[in-house]
Scaffold this motif. Structure first.
Motif: not given
Length: 196
Positions: A28-29, A32, A79-80, A85, A107, A129, A132, A134, A161
């Motif tokens: 995960l960048s 969140i 992309d979440p 997420v 997280l 988000n 961000k 994934i 994560i």
């Protein structure tokens, strides 16, 4: 505002939720729920001690550097956004027929966002988000992928994560910070009204 993305996929790159496989590490960048809480606070006129700012950002550079370095070892990118997420991971688990395990202790959630979620009764895993990403990468590439993202301005808070497991297929589970396990399911409705 209407937008469109135009580009081409390089030879040898196949990104698909169906490519998640047991052993893959999930990156995960960054932190969140910032976008969803920022929009909700403005929409509802809520004020918090610390300002909460949307994470909206163009992720092509972050993703491009990962693909350039790791190529086919990157299996899934997502992309979440809507549904956060949790929804993104559930969609991938179902598409690939795999299980996903994530770890609550790692997280990244900013303290102000965590506090706002607690006050509002929201789970940050389900909050939108906009800046961000994934990534599911082969296990041998996880350390390199993390280093690549952490060198990028939009990935400084990147973390691993969780991982993909064979079973239970189609299910996302979370190891809680107190050592228990819970199912991270799709919401039956929307936690928040659609914000974008």
């Amino acid at each position: 505002i209407n937008t469109a993305g135009i580009g081409r996929i390089a030879d040898g790159i196949e990104i698909s939720p169906r490519r998640a496989r047991p052993g893959d590490r999930i990156l995960l960048s960054g932190a969140i729920a910032e976008h969803g809480i920022a929009i909700l606070s403005v929409r509802e006129g809520l004020a918090f001690d610390a300002p909460i700012v949307s994470d909206s950002a163009a992720l092509h550079g972050l993703v491009g550097e990962l693909l350039a370095a790791l190529g086919e070892r990157v299996h899934v990118l997502r992309d979440p956004t809507r549904g956060g997420v949790a929804s993104a991971l559930n969609e991938i688990a179902v598409s690939a027929g795999v299980g996903i395990r994530i770890d609550e202790a790692v997280l990244p959630v900013a303290p102000a966002v965590r506090g706002a979620c607690e006050i509002l009764g929201l789970d940050p895993l389900y909050v939108a988000n906009e800046g961000k990403a994934i990534a599911f990468v082969a296990p041998e590439a996880a350390d390199e992928a993390l280093a690549i993202w952490r060198r990028h301005p939009l990935g400084r808070q990147a973390v691993v994560i969780g991982e993909v497991v064979a079973a239970p297929a189609g299910l996302v589970t979370l190891r809680s910070s107190i050592g228990g396990t819970r199912i991270v399911d799709l919401l039956s409705g929307e936690q928040l009204p659609r914000i974008c």
